[in-house]
Scaffold this active site. Structure first.
Site, PDB file in Angstrom:
ATOM      1  N   SER A 290      -6.909  -2.239  -8.861  1.00  0.00           N
ATOM      2  CA  SER A 290      -6.077  -2.378  -7.664  1.00  0.00           C
ATOM      3  C   SER A 290      -6.160  -1.084  -6.870  1.00  0.00           C
ATOM      4  O   SER A 290      -6.119   0.008  -7.449  1.00  0.00           O
ATOM      5  CB  SER A 290      -4.621  -2.660  -8.040  1.00  0.00           C
ATOM      6  OG  SER A 290      -3.832  -2.839  -6.873  1.00  0.00           O
ATOM      7  N   GLU A 291      -6.284  -1.208  -5.544  1.00  0.00           N
ATOM      8  CA  GLU A 291      -6.571  -0.029  -4.725  1.00  0.00           C
ATOM      9  C   GLU A 291      -5.438   0.984  -4.692  1.00  0.00           C
ATOM     10  O   GLU A 291      -5.637   2.126  -4.264  1.00  0.00           O
ATOM     11  CB  GLU A 291      -6.937  -0.444  -3.300  1.00  0.00           C
ATOM     12  CG  GLU A 291      -5.819  -1.056  -2.504  1.00  0.00           C
ATOM     13  CD  GLU A 291      -6.313  -1.581  -1.165  1.00  0.00           C
ATOM     14  OE1 GLU A 291      -5.918  -0.998  -0.148  1.00  0.00           O
ATOM     15  OE2 GLU A 291      -7.085  -2.543  -1.143  1.00  0.00           O
ATOM     16  N   ASN A 292      -4.235   0.623  -5.139  1.00  0.00           N
ATOM     17  CA  ASN A 292      -3.154   1.609  -5.193  1.00  0.00           C
ATOM     18  C   ASN A 292      -3.203   2.447  -6.459  1.00  0.00           C
ATOM     19  O   ASN A 292      -2.332   3.285  -6.681  1.00  0.00           O
ATOM     20  CB  ASN A 292      -1.787   0.934  -5.057  1.00  0.00           C
ATOM     21  CG  ASN A 292      -1.517  -0.109  -6.114  1.00  0.00           C
ATOM     22  OD1 ASN A 292      -2.407  -0.855  -6.495  1.00  0.00           O
ATOM     23  ND2 ASN A 292      -0.288  -0.180  -6.587  1.00  0.00           N
TER      24      ASN A 292
END
Length: 229
Positions: A59-61
């Site tokens: 996940s990009e976070n």
């Protein structure tokens, strides 16, 4: 010129629901793949990954090793994906800075990303961040990085809006990426984007190739259809 799609309910009686589309996408993700699931519809794919495959979700976070959605009432709101939805973390999962996450995305370290879309062109152009609506998000975000950084880009979406096909000859919305989409999964069909056009891999039961082409509104190719010279 191809006709305007007929969107009456009887034409769509065999269409897949969202979980069925997600399950179909999950079937095509191979063992050992590193995968990013975009915001919205693609997050459902996490709930349908084959149990006999080791697939690592990013996940990009700043998450690696993300699991399926938690049971209702069991959410840990300290643990969320990029869409601010509660997720789980599998054994061996890791947290890291968002800059490191974007380094993974931009550096070609992801095998597949799965993105939603407002439009996909017959050349594989992707428009998935802005429709011109007053309440639209103000910037393209990480989808731009995923579209050009992942080794393969899968799009999952409904085939039609209330008035038209979402697969178009040329995108009319602002682009996220140019010629970046490899495969399209919809509630009606699975299509590959190849240099010579859109090739139909699968269709839902009860839908003919001719009807799919008419609904889509752009030329489609299949093994039994004539191949352009």
């Amino acid at each position: 010129m191809l006709g305007t799609p007929d969107l009456s309910e009887d034409k769509l009686m065999h269409k897949l629901n969202r979980d069925q589309i997600a399950a179909r996408v999950a079937c095509d993700i191979p063992d050992g793949a590193y995968v990013n699931l975009g915001i919205g519809l693609p997050t459902l794919v996490a709930n349908h990954l084959p149990k006999d495959r080791e697939i690592v979700l990013q996940s990009e976070n700043g998450l690696l090793g993300m699991g399926p959605a938690p049971a209702k009432g069991k959410e840990d709101w300290e643990l969320i994906n990029a869409g601010k939805e509660a997720v789980t973390l599998l054994p061996g999962g890791a947290f890291f800075h968002q800059a490191d996450s974007f380094g993974m995305m931009r550096g070609g370290h992801l095998d597949i990303c799965v993105l939603g879309a407002f439009q996909v062109s017959s050349k594989g152009d992707l428009a998935n961040w802005h429709t011109g609506a007053a309440d639209a998000i103000p910037a393209v975000g990480g989808a731009m990085d995923l579209a050009v950084g992942a080794k393969r880009v899968f799009v999952m979406m409904e085939h039609l809006t209330k008035t038209q096909s979402k697969i178009v000859e040329r995108c009319t919305y602002p682009l996220t990426g140019v010629a970046c989409v490899d495969r399209i999964y919809t509630d009606l069909a699975v299509l590959d984007v190849r240099p010579d056009g859109l090739w139909v891999r699968e269709m839902v039961e009860g839908l003919s190739f001719a009807e799919l082409t008419r609904l889509t509104g752009v030329p489609l190719l299949a093994e039994e259809s004539p191949v352009p010279a």
